[in-house]
Design an enzyme around this catalytic site. Structure first.
Site, PDB file in Angstrom:
ATOM      1  N   ARG A   1      25.380  28.611-110.032  1.00  0.00           N
ATOM      2  CA  ARG A   1      25.347  27.896-108.759  1.00  0.00           C
ATOM      3  C   ARG A   1      24.636  28.796-107.769  1.00  0.00           C
ATOM      4  NH1 ARG A   1      30.882  27.826-106.046  1.00  0.00           N
ATOM      5  NH2 ARG A   1      29.860  29.299-104.660  1.00  0.00           N
TER       6      ARG A   1
ATOM      7  N   HIS B   1      29.388  26.309-102.722  1.00  0.00           N
ATOM      8  CA  HIS B   1      30.161  25.302-103.450  1.00  0.00           C
ATOM      9  C   HIS B   1      29.896  23.925-102.857  1.00  0.00           C
ATOM     10  CE1 HIS B   1      33.305  22.980-105.228  1.00  0.00           C
ATOM     11  NE2 HIS B   1      33.824  22.739-104.050  1.00  0.00           N
TER      12      HIS B   1
ATOM     13  N   TYR C   1      32.090  35.900-101.149  1.00  0.00           N
ATOM     14  CA  TYR C   1      32.553  36.269-102.488  1.00  0.00           C
ATOM     15  C   TYR C   1      31.459  36.433-103.544  1.00  0.00           C
ATOM     16  CZ  TYR C   1      32.279  31.172-102.994  1.00  0.00           C
ATOM     17  OH  TYR C   1      31.852  29.880-103.002  1.00  0.00           O
TER      18      TYR C   1
HETATM   19  C1  LIG Z   1      42.496  18.441-109.584  1.00  0.00           C
HETATM   20  C2  LIG Z   1      41.728  19.134-108.505  1.00  0.00           C
HETATM   21  N1  LIG Z   1      42.151  20.330-108.057  1.00  0.00           N
HETATM   22  C3  LIG Z   1      41.502  20.977-107.070  1.00  0.00           C
HETATM   23  C4  LIG Z   1      40.382  20.437-106.499  1.00  0.00           C
HETATM   24  C5  LIG Z   1      39.659  21.168-105.352  1.00  0.00           C
HETATM   25  N2  LIG Z   1      38.334  21.630-105.818  1.00  0.00           N
HETATM   26  C6  LIG Z   1      37.218  20.932-105.588  1.00  0.00           C
HETATM   27  S1  LIG Z   1      35.884  21.576-106.362  1.00  0.00           S
HETATM   28  C7  LIG Z   1      36.787  22.844-107.020  1.00  0.00           C
HETATM   29  C8  LIG Z   1      36.115  23.818-107.948  1.00  0.00           C
HETATM   30  C9  LIG Z   1      35.533  23.141-109.147  1.00  0.00           C
HETATM   31  O1  LIG Z   1      34.930  24.057-110.009  1.00  0.00           O
HETATM   32  P1  LIG Z   1      34.104  23.592-111.276  1.00  0.00           P
HETATM   33  O2  LIG Z   1      34.888  22.619-112.087  1.00  0.00           O
HETATM   34  O3  LIG Z   1      33.625  24.802-111.961  1.00  0.00           O
HETATM   35  O4  LIG Z   1      32.872  22.752-110.691  1.00  0.00           O
HETATM   36  P2  LIG Z   1      31.705  23.273-109.738  1.00  0.00           P
HETATM   37  O5  LIG Z   1      32.160  23.033-108.342  1.00  0.00           O
HETATM   38  O6  LIG Z   1      31.473  24.693-110.040  1.00  0.00           O
HETATM   39  O7  LIG Z   1      30.546  22.404-110.071  1.00  0.00           O
HETATM   40  C10 LIG Z   1      38.118  22.745-106.600  1.00  0.00           C
HETATM   41  C11 LIG Z   1      39.156  23.709-106.944  1.00  0.00           C
HETATM   42  C12 LIG Z   1      39.971  19.180-106.972  1.00  0.00           C
HETATM   43  N3  LIG Z   1      38.907  18.548-106.465  1.00  0.00           N
HETATM   44  N4  LIG Z   1      40.644  18.566-107.973  1.00  0.00           N
END
Ligand SMILES: Cc1ncc(C[n+]2csc(CCOP(=O)(O)OP(=O)(O)O)c2C)c(N)n1
Ligand SMILES: Cc1ncc(C[n+]2csc(CCOP(=O)(O)OP(=O)(O)O)c2C)c(N)n1
Ligand SMILES: [Mg+2]
Ligand SMILES: [Mg+2]
Lengths: 359, 338, 338, 359
Positions: free
Chosen positions: D263, D267, D276
């Protein structure tokens, strides 16, 4: 453990052939040395026989309406007892599912508590102070994150101790299994995931539970080791579990043990397995009866005779009868029991409801 | 009210308990619509731990009836996917208490698919699960948590009280374009019996049903508690008190008009359910009445429920479950007010 | 009522928003009790997505503050295990909507550990989670599902409405031998401000709090809706209507006496919450009143809530969230009745 | 695919070295043949550039308060586009997470719908009839069982089609991941689990997400194959995904693909990654920019020049502006929008509430 039967963990081993030290005929596998001395094996055998006898007693009482629905251990005694013997009850914790009676007893739970529990008496949930055991878990796999948290907490506080948690092949399909294993790998929790693959989740066969060749193969996906053991072999289960416990103590983190065993009886006393278990499967596994195997082994050592057998049986039935009597003497539950221990103190509403109940 | 059955219909009726009525509904709809499939733990060859699907695997085969791995989230979540593929899944959760393992799939996923996709996708599926106590099951097998799902807008939460309704409501649920949580009374599986037409019929699941006419006090319930209400009504009638008994049938959506009309009939209300008092669905019924039927109320609205505590182990359950005496006492209290 | 603060205390007070008060409580208790640990997604170096734990990783280090893998079930389930090991975990769930992923750990596990073990084990832990709308978050980040947990006997469900309460109630929650679900108002994180003592203090979380005295109509709310109630009270006061505002603070257990007393004060009641109408916790409050304060009621009990629908995407949220006008209109309706 | 770059699945391959066909300098890896012709690569590049341009536009509009919070794709374009190109939009389904804009566009979602969605307009949730795409998923990993059910359902009805589902390294820790993979293995669902390991879940690094060496290693625990691919290599991602799709079509069941990417941005537009992410990590990965890599490859073939670049840019910005204009022209949401599509029909209460709202 520096002997030739030191368990090999998955990364270095064929993941499909279970580790075995004791052959079904009671002889040691080629090149193997027993990890337990005969006196230990005798104590383990007594517990296995107690478990088998309690199953029979419980089933017969249940048929008479004098005992609740419970899940017999029959066929899995080596798996449960061998693993429990690898723990130190004054240091280690057990986080159970519901089919591990002899492990609970070995760890310090009075048999009468277990009886009360399956008789539906609230007092049956109590675990005596000092006994390192969490309550029986009905919600499958929900205990796994608890085990990880507990193990991690011990480590954070630099308290010695390993947590061993039991669960079934069925429970391993729940999301909680995954979340718990993954967390355990990340925080290197001193936890042993002891998966009893007994071939069934109620009527659902192992083959329908997962397409994985073995459940132990899941461990690398969490960054730790898995191993498959012959779950009807007391010595192998003990050896593998002890190695996992020692690794955990040494800060090497979790281990996933798949104990391949077989549920010889019904899922529970409400179940009718003839609807789905074939007689051939039962016969094949009966030949691998874990209790017979140990008795044969001890016989060959001159430590097992008809006399010892009958002494054991008498002693065991006395133990069971005493526990039943103790349980029977506990007064029936009261209205207070309904509310007590919901919170540290009764709430306004509870206090009112209790008063109304008393009227 | 449950329709009266004429003489000429009797030949086509059978005496069934709740379980048989449910099994009959499943078999009927599977025969009529080959999109209907069953999935759940032990529902196949074994026929379900309560035998609700007994014989259906033998009849419809392994392309229609599926034993699932032990994971409620995947049962519900894959049922949603199966529905999107064009099938009509009927998923069984062994006990409603274990639907909590699938909570995150039921409430924010299944219930919302239509809304999230602005109508492009419908989660046309049924989740069946037994709940309630009285049959000495282990812990968590008996919890009456139906109300925990009643905030899930987009989902229907219905709970039949008798075999006739069970069959008709289940057929309606399977044909419903919206997802339905179909809560079955564990206690009534074998104990509650009645005449059930052998042919297919549907019931408007969203309409509350007057199961007994009366003019003195209104008893409101659903699922197994309706049977309790009827027994209490019998007891009250020996004292000359005529109870009006309403089976709401559906928690979500709630038939507000049905509740208001039944309350206005007597101005005195007792709501009965198996869940604990606090935040049980009786609260919604009482709140609805306290606004929409306020002016008809002659007495405080009573709720007869389990106490505020977890469902106890089996030996204590008879103290926990609301009984006839408590309903009768509450009804009398409402009548003491002039 | 929130205690008045004397002059000599002012030096030890700080102006804080909700977030700052929460962070202050966490830091205070971590310094005082080294059993207190924090765990959750992104709570470490990053300080939490809302910065509720900002600086605490730097201050207390990686043996006290833990970034967790992305699994709410494991966060809650391991927190329970950590509590059993003797620690005092405070777990953060990023949004209450995702506590549904941990539902099966919160309701049948955390809430029941004491009961199940007959008092041998206490799940002394706190689960913090923000909820509610008004800040244009994505779907599922805003859902007011606090009532879905209010049937979980054994759990406490509390929801502070202002910074003073937030700090005191969080300190009480961490010290509570029972598990507490601590619901934080997302909307108030930055907008709701107030004076907060810098030292440690606790608040009896189970007691409802009269935040404004009045004699004409009683407004009952919790969390961000208290702010709405106060704004409505201001608006009403311009019409000469004196609203009595009660912050229930705790859903489970509910301060029944507090609710009854506040209702009896005026005999007219408006309950306000962010969740949809059906089966929201307002139902329990109304039901409680309709029995225990029935004779004081002068008018139907009004509930001002979100409509019966899922929380919409951000551009529609202002139509969804209950506003001052709707509260004022409902209060007026209760006063139209003579 | 009978060429030397046929992906090797995990059982036969080192699970840790990601498959790569295109080197960062734009040359083909030794012995590799491109699985895409130049015209395909050009179309893929256009989509990658569109995605990058939309990220920039969205971020700038968001700063001005004219666009909602969204998650840029920056750095992951090869991963998203390469996988989407392996699908047939008229046959296959995509079940997304939320960071896959170019895949959605390729599959048929109008850009204006995406804009409306992240602008918080209810209409943004709509997916046009015929587009084989489920809604964007906010609840991490919850989409995975849906994908399995959908794929299984197609198979049961003998409808051609494969389901590809996207999710992140973070999402892979949820229980839903496990339950979905395990079920997919048991029923041999024609599904591709496409895990985008972009190094982060908000601020949580990959190392804290799991102790597994690779996520792909989890596949054997479900009875199917996993593979690791260089997620910044358009050709490798395409080749691996196509092979997985073909296996699924051939009835060989699921595949888990771990696409190792990074990425490069925040985020989402509410995040500040400088708190971070280290500058070194960013630099290292910027050198592996997936778009540059493809442009270098095409340059060497004489298919990419400054002129094509500027034509692409103009065309792309026109596309984006048109979509923004279309989205802007949609009337604001109404009270009806609050209730509509909750159920097939309004409930009693909803009808009443809507009437009151209208007052
Ligand atoms: C069940 C759930 N828990 C927490 C969140 C909050 N949240 C949104 S994005 C994220 C990180 C997601 O990481 P990843 O699956 O690696 O996807 P990326 O954002 O890196 O594409 C979190 C913790 C959420 N959307 N859904
Ligand atoms: C979460 C959950 N789902 C369903 C059940 C109902 N149930 C009780 S035992 C059982 C099978 C368990 O199989 P396994 O984990 O292999 O353990 P075993 O009974 O073979 O020892 C099921 C489905 C349950 N107790 N918990
Ligand atoms: Mg099993
Ligand atoms: Mg990621």
């Amino acid at each position: 453990m520096g002997n030739p039967s030191t368990p090999q963990f998955l990364y270095h081993n064929d993941p499909v052939v279970p580790l075995r030290l004791l052959e079904p005929d009671g002889t040691l596998a080629e090149g193997s040395v027993s990890p337990m001395d005969d006196e230990q094996v005798l104590r383990a055998l007594r517990l296995m026989m107690l478990s088998r006898a309690f199953d029979a007693k419980g089933i017969s009482l249940q048929r008479q309406g004098r005992f609740g629905t419970f899940s017999p251990v029959q066929g899995q005694e080596a798996s449960v007892v061998g693993s429990a013997f690898a723990l130190d009850p004054s240091r280690d914790w057990i986080v159970p599912q519901y089919r591990e009676l002899p492990a609970l007893l070995h760890h310090g739970l009075p048999l009468e508590n277990f009886i009360l529990y399956f008789n539906g008496h609230p007092a049956g949930g109590h675990i005596p102070e000092g006994v390192r055991l969490l309550p029986i878990q009905i919600s499958l796999a929900a205990q796994l994150p608890h085990a990880v948290g507990l193990a991690w907490g011990l480590r954070l506080q630099e308290i010695d101790g390993v947590v061993l948690t039991y669960f079934g092949d069925g429970a391993s399909s729940e999301g909680d299994f995954h979340e718990a294993c993954n967390l355990a790998g990340v925080v290197k929790a001193p936890v042993v995931f002891f998966l009893q693959n007994n071939g069934w989740a109620i009527s659902t066969p192992r083959s329908r539970q997962s397409a994985a060749r073995t459940f132990a193969e899941r461990a690398p996906g969490y960054g730790f080791d898995g191993i498959v053991v012959d779950g009807n072999d007391l010595l192998a289960v003990y050896a593998v579990t002890l190695a996992a416990v020692e690794r955990a103590c040494a800060g090497m983190g979790p281990t996933l043990i798949e104990s391949q065993t077989y549920r010889l009886g019904a899922h529970n006393t409400a179940d009718d397995p003839t609807r789905y278990v074939s007689q051939e499967a039962l016969n094949a596994w009966s030949d691998r009866d874990p209790i017979l195997r140990v008795q044969r082994y001890l016989s060959a050592h001159g430590c097992w005779s008809d006399r010892t057998a009958s002494e054991f049986r008498d002693d065991i039935s006395r133990t069971i009868d005493e526990a039943l009597a103790t349980a029977r003497a506990v007064p029936p539950p009261t209205a207070e029991d309904l509310f007590e221990h919901t919170y540290a103190e009764l709430t306004q509403r509870q206090a009112r409801q209790l008063r109304e109940h008393a009227l | 009210m449950t329709p009266r059955i004429g003489c000429n219909e009797l030949a086509t009726m059978g005496q069934m308990n709740m379980l048989e009525a449910i099994r009959d509904a499943l078999g009927t709809e599977m025969a009529a619509d080959d999109r209907v499939i069953l999935l759940g733990q032990d529902v196949g060859k074994f026929g379900g731990i309560f035998r609700a699907t007994d014989g259906l695997f033998a009849k419809f085969g392994d392309k229609r009836v599926f034993d699932m791995p032990l994971a409620e989230g995947a049962i519900v979540g894959s049922a949603l996917g199966l529905a999107l593929s064009g099938l009509r899944p009927v998923a069984e959760i062994q006990f409603l208490g274990f639907a909590q393992q699938a909570f995150h799939q039921i409430v924010p996923q299944v219930a919302r698919m239509r809304y999230r996709s602005r109508g492009r996708f419908a989660a046309s599926l049924v989740i069946r699960a037994p709940f309630g106590g009285g049959v000495k099951t282990p812990e968590l097998h008996c919890d009456a948590i139906e109300c925990q799902f009643a905030q899930a807008q987009g989902l229907k939460v219905i709970a039949p009280s008798n075999p006739y309704d069970a069959k008709g409501m289940l057929l309606s649920a399977i044909r419903d374009p919206d997802p339905v949580l179909f809560c079955e009374p564990l206690h009534g599986y074998r104990f509650i019996k009645g005449e059930v037409p052998l042919s297919a019929y549907t019931i408007d699941t969203g309409k509350a049903n007057v199961v007994r006419e009366g003019s003195d006090v209104t008893l409101i319930a659903w699922s197994a508690a309706v049977d309790l209400a009827l027994r209490a009504a019998d007891a009250l009638s020996t004292e000359g008190i005529r109870a009006h008994v309403l089976d709401i049938r559906s928690l979500l959506p709630l038939d507000v008009d049905g509740v208001v009309t039944a309350t206005e009939k007597t101005g005195r209300c007792v709501i009965i359910h198996e869940a604990s008092l606090t935040a049980g669905f009786g609260a919604e019924v009482a709140a609805t009445i306290s606004r929409d039927a306020f002016y008809s109320l002659q007495a405080p609205i009573e709720r007869v429920t389990a106490p505020d505590a977890p469902y106890p182990l089996a030996a204590a359950e008879q103290m926990f479950i609301p009984g006839v005496e408590r309903v009768v006492a509450a009804a009398r209290r409402t009548l003491e007010v002039q």
